[in-house]
Design an enzyme around this catalytic site. Structure first.
Site, short mmCIF file in Angstrom:
data_model
loop_
_atom_site.label_atom_id
_atom_site.label_comp_id
_atom_site.label_asym_id
_atom_site.label_seq_id
_atom_site.Cartn_x
_atom_site.Cartn_y
_atom_site.Cartn_z
N ARG A 202 0.74 -1.44 -0.01
CA ARG A 202 0.14 -0.16 -0.10
C ARG A 202 0.75 1.38 -0.04
NH1 ARG A 202 -2.36 -4.25 1.57
NH2 ARG A 202 -0.53 -4.53 3.19
N THR A 203 1.87 1.42 0.93
CA THR A 203 2.63 2.57 0.92
C THR A 203 3.37 2.79 -0.49
OG1 THR A 203 2.89 2.34 3.39
CG2 THR A 203 4.49 3.72 2.58
N LYS B 162 26.39 -5.09 -1.47
CA LYS B 162 27.73 -4.85 -1.66
C LYS B 162 28.32 -4.17 -0.44
CE LYS B 162 27.27 -4.57 -6.77
NZ LYS B 162 27.65 -3.81 -7.87
N ARG C 214 11.74 3.67 3.36
CA ARG C 214 11.27 2.59 4.43
C ARG C 214 12.60 1.60 4.73
NH1 ARG C 214 5.97 -1.29 4.26
NH2 ARG C 214 5.27 1.00 5.00
N HIS D 174 5.51 5.77 11.48
CA HIS D 174 5.02 5.84 9.99
C HIS D 174 4.20 7.12 9.78
CE1 HIS D 174 4.04 4.18 6.15
NE2 HIS D 174 3.52 3.03 6.54
#
Length: 304
Positions: free
Chosen positions: A53-54, A82, A103, A131
């Protein structure tokens, strides 16, 4: 709203929240039309954890504003494998994008990233921390249903690891809202969150059962048990499935009770709730587009 970045709900005043929600309401009323307020906008999507959703709603928001997105892709396909640091990653992406949505599994990651770049950073979830853009769409949904004052809100589930809970509780403290937190003892709100709510003068009560407070609620905000945050699988299994609601449960609640969930759900809300008038979680998810459009517009306008 005078902010360069959106890192935590705690940075938002009542005025900030109302300004974003008012703009989101304007956007929502004309969502079918092309807004094109930011043609040429390039939004960088940096997701170190899974998202549906986000990520998709920010993608849709940028495109509905007339812009486009670039996506870091999975961690496995990026230079993170890496050994590249988060600071270096965002400094590189800053050269490609006008704003960054991040995120990350580590609390404080978005704050750290914001210290290395000169474009707006939006915290799309930092571990069990915050959030804030989810909170804005949660508040928009609540306001559409009930307004944001003289409310009683129950928040149930994983209150320890649930970042949406931490952000929402902080933001609700700006309004005349009675907050009831329902969870197992092992998943209570973190002490730091409880302290901040106390300092903000929030009306807060904690419970281990929903039944005693259900009849008082205007909104019931349900969260899943955050399995991925538990350090020990046995600790998760001890509480998994302990808090579940179905249509029969809600029969004891008010007729106009609004049931919300940030999604994804597992088994904490039974499918039969979907067919009731209480269910608002899919509309809640859809509200992410106009709210994030409004947020992007305002952060970019502030950034110039």
């Amino acid at each position: 709203m005078r902010h360069d970045h959106l890192i935590s709900a705690a940075q938002l005043s009542r005025s900030d929240i109302e300004t974003v929600l008012d703009r989101a309401g304007e956007v929502a009323n004309d969502l079918g039309a092309s807004r094109d307020s930011h043609p040429g906008l390039v939004l960088g999507l940096c997701f170190f954890e899974p998202s549906t959703r986000t990520k998709m709603s920010f993608d849709a928001a940028a495109k509905r504003l007339g812009g486009s997105t670039i996506d870091m892709g999975s961690v496995e396909s990026s230079s993170v494998t890496k050994g590249e640091s988060l600071a270096d990653t965002v400094r590189v992406i800053e050269g490609y994008a006008d704003a960054i949505v991040l995120r990350h599994p580590s609390e404080g990651a978005a704050k750290l990233a914001s210290e290395f770049v000169h474009v707006p950073v939006i915290n799309a979830g930092d571990g069990a921390g915050q959030h804030p853009s989810q909170t804005l769409l949660d508040l928009y949904t609540i306001r559409e249903e009930h307004g944001l004052d003289d409310l009683t809100v129950g928040i149930m589930g994983d209150l320890k690891y649930g970042r949406t809970v931490h952000s929402l509780a902080s933001a609700l403290a700006n309004f005349e809202v009675r907050q009831h937190f329902i969870s197992p003892e092992s998943l209570r709100l973190p002490r730091s969150v409880r302290f901040d709510l106390h300092e903000a003068g929030a009306q807060v009560r904690e419970h281990t059962d929903l039944e005693p407070v259900l009849s008082e609620l205007d909104v019931l905000y349900v969260t899943r048990i955050q399995r991925e945050r538990f350090p020990d699988e046995t600790e998760y299994r001890a509480v998994a499935g302990e808090y579940q609601i179905d249509a029969e449960t809600l029969a004891a609640g008010p007729d106009d009770l609004t049931v919300m969930h940030p999604l994804p759900r597992v088994d904490e809300i039974a499918p039969d709730v979907d067919e009731t008038d209480h269910a608002s979680y899919f509309q809640q998810a859809h509200n992410g587009v106009p709210v994030r459009m409004a947020l992007l517009e305002m952060l970019l306008e502030n950034h110039g």
